[in-house]
Design an enzyme around this catalytic site. Structure first.
Site, short mmCIF file in Angstrom:
data_model
loop_
_atom_site.label_atom_id
_atom_site.label_comp_id
_atom_site.label_asym_id
_atom_site.label_seq_id
_atom_site.Cartn_x
_atom_site.Cartn_y
_atom_site.Cartn_z
CE1 TYR A 20 -3.88 2.28 0.51
CE2 TYR A 20 -2.38 3.42 1.98
CZ TYR A 20 -3.55 3.40 1.25
OH TYR A 20 -4.38 4.49 1.25
CG HIS A 24 -0.86 5.55 -1.61
ND1 HIS A 24 -1.34 4.27 -1.48
CD2 HIS A 24 -1.93 6.33 -1.85
CE1 HIS A 24 -2.65 4.28 -1.62
NE2 HIS A 24 -3.03 5.53 -1.85
CE1 TYR A 43 -6.60 11.73 0.60
CE2 TYR A 43 -7.08 11.77 -1.73
CZ TYR A 43 -7.17 11.15 -0.51
OH TYR A 43 -7.82 9.96 -0.39
CD1 TRP A 79 -7.02 4.95 -6.15
CD2 TRP A 79 -5.12 4.60 -7.26
NE1 TRP A 79 -6.00 5.09 -5.25
CE2 TRP A 79 -4.81 4.87 -5.91
CE3 TRP A 79 -4.07 4.35 -8.14
CZ2 TRP A 79 -3.51 4.90 -5.42
CZ3 TRP A 79 -2.76 4.39 -7.65
CH2 TRP A 79 -2.50 4.65 -6.32
#
Length: 109
Positions: A20, A24, A43, A79
């Protein structure tokens, strides 16, 4: 300009945390563009590796409009399909639909 500050929580499976984080580190450029185009700003994601708690934060002029805009983006569908297996407790929802929005109780301007 009205800005809504949104904080949310998800739970990353311990077995998928490293992957993960890796994903990213190189978010697809067309995904980044889609977020900006639909009103997702500042974000950030924060991961507690001890238990998989993921806290997200972003600012937007209108949360519902920002979410609806992303639903129309093909890159978002791809995504979300790639990301859904990283999380616990989504009950069949995509991560961008299944996150728990947290209540803001304090803000220092």
């Amino acid at each position: 300009i009205r800005v809504e500050r949104v904080c949310f929580r998800l739970k990353v499976k311990k077995s998928t945390m490293d992957e993960y984080v890796r994903r990213h580190a190189s978010v697809w450029p067309d995904m980044l563009a889609a977020l900006t185009e639909t009103g997702w700003y500042n974000y950030s994601l924060f991961l507690d590796r001890s238990d998989g708690t993921l806290i997200g934060y972003f600012e937007t002029p209108d949360l519902e409009k920002a979410k609806a805009g992303m639903q129309l983006k093909e890159v978002n569908t791809r995504w979300q399909n790639e990301m859904k297996d990283f999380f616990e407790e989504l009950d069949g929802l995509a991560p961008d639909e299944g996150f728990l929005k947290l209540e803001q109780v304090f803000y220092l301007k």
